[in-house]
Scaffold this motif. Structure first.
Motif, mmCIF file in Angstrom:
data_model
loop_
_atom_site.group_PDB
_atom_site.id
_atom_site.type_symbol
_atom_site.label_atom_id
_atom_site.label_comp_id
_atom_site.label_asym_id
_atom_site.label_seq_id
_atom_site.Cartn_x
_atom_site.Cartn_y
_atom_site.Cartn_z
ATOM 1 N N ASN A 188 0.802 -1.217 0.000
ATOM 2 C CA ASN A 188 0.000 0.000 0.000
ATOM 3 C C ASN A 188 0.837 1.269 0.000
ATOM 4 N N GLN A 189 1.731 1.436 0.969
ATOM 5 C CA GLN A 189 2.525 2.661 1.065
ATOM 6 C C GLN A 189 3.461 2.796 -0.122
ATOM 7 N N SER A 190 4.044 1.696 -0.558
ATOM 8 C CA SER A 190 4.937 1.751 -1.715
ATOM 9 C C SER A 190 4.193 2.212 -2.958
ATOM 10 N N LEU A 191 2.969 1.739 -3.136
ATOM 11 C CA LEU A 191 2.170 2.167 -4.287
ATOM 12 C C LEU A 191 1.806 3.637 -4.175
ATOM 13 N N ASP A 192 1.444 4.088 -2.979
ATOM 14 C CA ASP A 192 1.156 5.513 -2.782
ATOM 15 C C ASP A 192 2.379 6.359 -3.122
ATOM 16 N N ASP A 193 3.545 5.935 -2.655
ATOM 17 C CA ASP A 193 4.783 6.662 -2.941
ATOM 18 C C ASP A 193 5.064 6.700 -4.435
ATOM 19 N N ILE A 222 2.854 6.410 -6.938
ATOM 20 C CA ILE A 222 1.870 7.269 -7.605
ATOM 21 C C ILE A 222 2.256 8.738 -7.420
ATOM 22 N N ASN A 223 2.609 9.112 -6.196
ATOM 23 C CA ASN A 223 2.993 10.502 -5.921
ATOM 24 C C ASN A 223 4.260 10.898 -6.668
ATOM 25 N N ALA A 224 5.223 10.000 -6.768
ATOM 26 C CA ALA A 224 6.464 10.304 -7.479
ATOM 27 C C ALA A 224 6.199 10.535 -8.957
ATOM 28 N N VAL A 225 5.373 9.689 -9.550
ATOM 29 C CA VAL A 225 5.101 9.818 -10.985
ATOM 30 C C VAL A 225 4.246 11.040 -11.260
ATOM 31 N N LYS A 226 3.210 11.259 -10.459
ATOM 32 C CA LYS A 226 2.334 12.416 -10.677
ATOM 33 C C LYS A 226 3.059 13.727 -10.399
ATOM 34 N N GLY A 227 4.025 13.701 -9.495
ATOM 35 C CA GLY A 227 4.789 14.906 -9.181
ATOM 36 C C GLY A 227 5.848 15.204 -10.219
ATOM 37 N N GLY A 228 6.016 14.313 -11.160
ATOM 38 C CA GLY A 228 7.038 14.483 -12.192
ATOM 39 C C GLY A 228 8.303 13.768 -11.768
ATOM 40 N N LEU A 229 8.749 12.885 -12.594
ATOM 41 C CA LEU A 229 9.932 12.106 -12.238
ATOM 42 C C LEU A 229 11.155 12.992 -12.075
ATOM 43 N N ALA A 242 14.762 10.113 -9.358
ATOM 44 C CA ALA A 242 14.195 9.042 -10.180
ATOM 45 C C ALA A 242 14.885 7.704 -9.956
ATOM 46 N N THR A 243 16.205 7.689 -9.920
ATOM 47 C CA THR A 243 16.874 6.399 -9.767
ATOM 48 C C THR A 243 16.621 5.805 -8.387
ATOM 49 N N SER A 244 16.472 6.639 -7.379
ATOM 50 C CA SER A 244 16.159 6.141 -6.048
ATOM 51 C C SER A 244 14.778 5.494 -6.038
ATOM 52 N N GLN A 245 13.800 6.128 -6.701
ATOM 53 C CA GLN A 245 12.455 5.556 -6.786
ATOM 54 C C GLN A 245 12.487 4.252 -7.573
ATOM 55 N N LEU A 246 13.249 4.215 -8.661
ATOM 56 C CA LEU A 246 13.366 2.981 -9.441
ATOM 57 C C LEU A 246 13.991 1.870 -8.608
ATOM 58 N N SER A 267 -6.505 -9.622 -6.364
ATOM 59 C CA SER A 267 -7.837 -9.798 -5.785
ATOM 60 C C SER A 267 -8.192 -8.700 -4.779
ATOM 61 N N ASP A 268 -7.198 -8.056 -4.183
ATOM 62 C CA ASP A 268 -7.442 -6.975 -3.232
ATOM 63 C C ASP A 268 -7.812 -5.719 -4.021
ATOM 64 N N GLU A 269 -9.062 -5.255 -3.895
ATOM 65 C CA GLU A 269 -9.542 -4.132 -4.701
ATOM 66 C C GLU A 269 -8.784 -2.842 -4.432
ATOM 67 N N GLU A 270 -8.369 -2.601 -3.193
ATOM 68 C CA GLU A 270 -7.611 -1.383 -2.882
ATOM 69 C C GLU A 270 -6.271 -1.380 -3.616
ATOM 70 N N ILE A 271 -5.583 -2.506 -3.587
ATOM 71 C CA ILE A 271 -4.303 -2.616 -4.295
ATOM 72 C C ILE A 271 -4.531 -2.510 -5.800
ATOM 73 N N ALA A 272 -5.542 -3.188 -6.314
ATOM 74 C CA ALA A 272 -5.842 -3.131 -7.750
ATOM 75 C C ALA A 272 -6.135 -1.698 -8.182
ATOM 76 N N SER A 273 -6.874 -0.963 -7.369
ATOM 77 C CA SER A 273 -7.192 0.430 -7.683
ATOM 78 C C SER A 273 -5.927 1.285 -7.727
ATOM 79 N N LYS A 274 -5.040 1.071 -6.782
ATOM 80 C CA LYS A 274 -3.781 1.829 -6.764
ATOM 81 C C LYS A 274 -2.912 1.464 -7.960
ATOM 82 N N LEU A 275 -2.897 0.203 -8.329
ATOM 83 C CA LEU A 275 -2.132 -0.204 -9.506
ATOM 84 C C LEU A 275 -2.695 0.448 -10.767
#
Length: 113
Positions: A10-15, A17-24, A29-33, A89-97
């Motif tokens: 969950n937290q990794s996906l949030d991070d 999403i925020n990194a990509v939406k904030g502009g790589l 970028a390499t740290s996020q990768l 199968s977890d809808e919250e994770i699927a939504s974040k993906l």
């Protein structure tokens, strides 16, 4: 075998999403990768294995400063992430993906092709 654990993602996906939406360019970028590669570390199968391979390619393109291939790779990772969301199968994770997928595809169009 991959060590990816959707329950702890969950937290990794949030991070991500925020990194990509904030502009790589606004995030190290390499740290996020590296973080994403550690999350998927191992020999995942299907979409997960393909994402791991494409993230490795993306990291190389970032190091090379190759915007055309970065754009292509971001798009590929976005499509693969959408495919992975279909298998969770977890809808919250699927939504974040799905949101991460959309952000990656959008980021790919912001770079020169």
């Amino acid at each position: 075998m991959s060590r990816f654990n959707p329950a702890s993602a969950n937290q990794s996906l949030d991070d991500a999403i925020n990194a990509v939406k904030g502009g790589l360019g606004n995030a190290p970028a390499t740290s996020q990768l590296d973080s994403w590669l550690r999350l998927l570390d191992g020999e995942g199968t299907g979409a997960q294995g393909a994402i791991l391979t494409e993230l490795s390619n993306l990291k190389n393109y970032v190091h090379q400063g190759d915007p055309a291939n970065i754009s292509h790779s971001l798009h590929s990772v976005g499509l693969l992430t959408a495919k992975a969301a279909e298998t969770v199968s977890d809808e919250e994770i699927a939504s974040k993906l799905r949101r991460l997928s959309e952000a990656l595809v959008a980021a790919s169009t912001a770079l020169p092709a």
